[in-house]
Design an enzyme around this catalytic site. Structure first.
Site, PDB file in Angstrom:
ATOM      1  CG  ASP A   1      -2.040  -0.965   1.110  1.00 28.81           C
ATOM      2  OD1 ASP A   1      -2.484  -1.181  -0.026  1.00 28.81           O
ATOM      3  OD2 ASP A   1      -2.472  -1.516   2.135  1.00 28.81           O
TER       4      ASP A   1
ATOM      5  CG  MET B   1      -8.887   6.171   9.469  1.00 34.00           C
ATOM      6  SD  MET B   1      -9.594   4.659   8.742  1.00 34.00           S
ATOM      7  CE  MET B   1      -9.698   3.551  10.157  1.00 34.00           C
TER       8      MET B   1
ATOM      9  CE  LYS C   1      -5.379  -0.274  -1.488  1.00 35.57           C
ATOM     10  NZ  LYS C   1      -5.997  -1.274  -0.576  1.00 35.57           N
TER      11      LYS C   1
END
Lengths: 296, 296
Positions: free
Chosen positions: A80, A211, A100
């Site tokens: 990632d 987050m 992404k």
């Protein structure tokens, strides 16, 4: 006792190669870090895949298993974008970094699946390298199911999750006797960008929000509504384990203004709980916490 | 903005030696894994101490930092009895294992403190090696405060906590989209052997109970009273990452009988939540969970 309820380890021989007993994965878990082709042939039908956590970013915080896998085992590494440059620099084989970015998640994931599948069908050793721990908000479970359905049972290798290592690296113990006897890790952003339920306030709990910092103001409003006291210490740990890690300390009552003044440099986590100050440099406080060896 | 609220990294030069910014520890964090005496002299007043997590037990699940510290940095390693033999076998310097059997906790900890302090006063490099992660029920915070009060600021190095890696190694994701959006880690045994509050049941949460299996029957009673449904999946993971790791699956309603039939081999953790079955081998269930790449 139903036999399928217990999953013992089928890897007792040879004892020199101990491996975990995964539920329903009798053919998984080949030796880590070996390039021995004989051992490889013995284990491989098609390719092999390991789904590995890279930890928070510092290569010294990789597990030995992850280090060996990316430096000497893998034929291809699919990472990632969040995985640190310092860790990617260790990769000694072809490396693919998934795109992404916001808006490209679907196509980026699809491309990653396609590349991994092709490599597996070619009989290669694939490492899927994910930031943190694969099963903590990493959607590792979904990738695991994807590859298993294709006939390739991934070996899952844990990594340090920033939910635990981030606080530690900022000197915040998530549990501390007399202060916090449990910790909760949750996300500030639900699926499809919804706002999840705010967890109940529990005085002897440390809560870690991942987050959540892009919606700090509304989160703090939610926390106050849920009974989190204004004076409860909070900390924001940004870029845990990186060169420029930073820890910002505040309280539920002050954190919005403190972050306005200090700015915010993602990625970061928010920690709320009395344990945020457990190791603070305050001699009076220390006297209440230390040297209680009679109960250790 | 109060200046003491922000703790930036004082280690920006040289960039080749990035280190974390700990709150209030400007003199800590010497290079990991170096035996260079010049670098050592530069950082050391008296001795140095690192408080390191050893992870669940498999040496492959040590961090690189832990591996380097015990194989090439330390002058003495002080370990808990829980640290695995395989990891202790890597230690290349004098090794002291604390005797903290039931009834000896206080004297064992006192002896450990005395040995560590003596070594530090002799200017040695001390590694305090703890099972799992130092700040997750490891009482690492208390040891940190103890040594800081003596004038030796420990470097804290995170390790894999069995609370996260245990479930993963049994193929249980603590978070999984559509099933679990948060996880709670708590202890089944409070200080002084009291019974802690049972956490509220939250359907989209996975709860991990440490130190709870010796009182499984009363814990399950508490869970039922707190609204945990009978059909909620639970799993017990014993001896995570060891040769003889085992995972026992059941439900809140059946677990007491299942464990009676299967026996229990400590140490183990109890996991309760729908995620226990998220990766189960059931094609119908899989269809509901996988291949949703459009939202990844």
């Amino acid at each position: 006792m139903n036999a399928h309820n217990i999953h013992s380890n089928p890897y007792n021989s040879p004892p020199a190669s101990p491996k975990y007993s995964f539920v329903g994965t009798p053919a998984a878990l080949p030796g880590i870090g070996t390039n021995d082709s004989q051992q490889r042939a013995q284990h491989t039908i098609g390719g092999e895949i390991k789904l590995i956590g890279a930890g928070p970013g510092d290569p010294d915080l990789l597990t030995m298993a992850a280090y060996k896998a990316i430096t000497s085992w893998a034929d291809i590494v699919l990472a990632d974008k969040l995985v640190s440059k310092e860790i990617l620099a260790l990769v000694s084989c072809p490396l693919f970094i998934a795109n992404k970015e916001k808006g490209c998640q679907a196509s980026g994931q699809k491309e990653l699946y396609e590349r991994a599948t092709l490599a597996l069908q070619q009989g290669l050793r694939v490492v899927r390298l994910k930031q943190g721990d694969p099963f903590i908000f990493g959607r590792g479970g979904e990738e695991y199911l994807y590859f298993r359905r294709l006939g390739f049972e991934p070996t899952i290798v844990p990594g340090l999750s920033s939910s635990i290592s981030g606080p530690l690296l900022a000197n915040i113990p998530l549990t501390h006797r007399g202060i916090a006897s449990q910790f909760l890790v949750c996300t500030g952003t639900g699926s499809q960008d919804t706002i999840p339920d705010t967890p109940t306030y529990v005085a002897h709990r440390t809560t870690v929000f991942l987050m959540a910092l892009h919606r700090l103001e509304s989160l703090v409003k939610d926390l106050k509504s849920a009974g989190y006291p204004d004076e409860l210490p909070v900390a924001i740990v940004e870029r845990a384990s990186a060169h420029d890690q930073r820890c910002v300390k505040a309280t539920v009552g002050t954190v919005v203004q403190v972050v306005k003044d200090a700015g915010y440099r993602p990625p970061g986590i928010l920690i709320a709980g009395w344990a945020c100050d457990a190791l603070a440099q305050d001699p009076e406080q220390l006297d209440g916490l230390t040297n209680r060896a009679d109960d250790l």
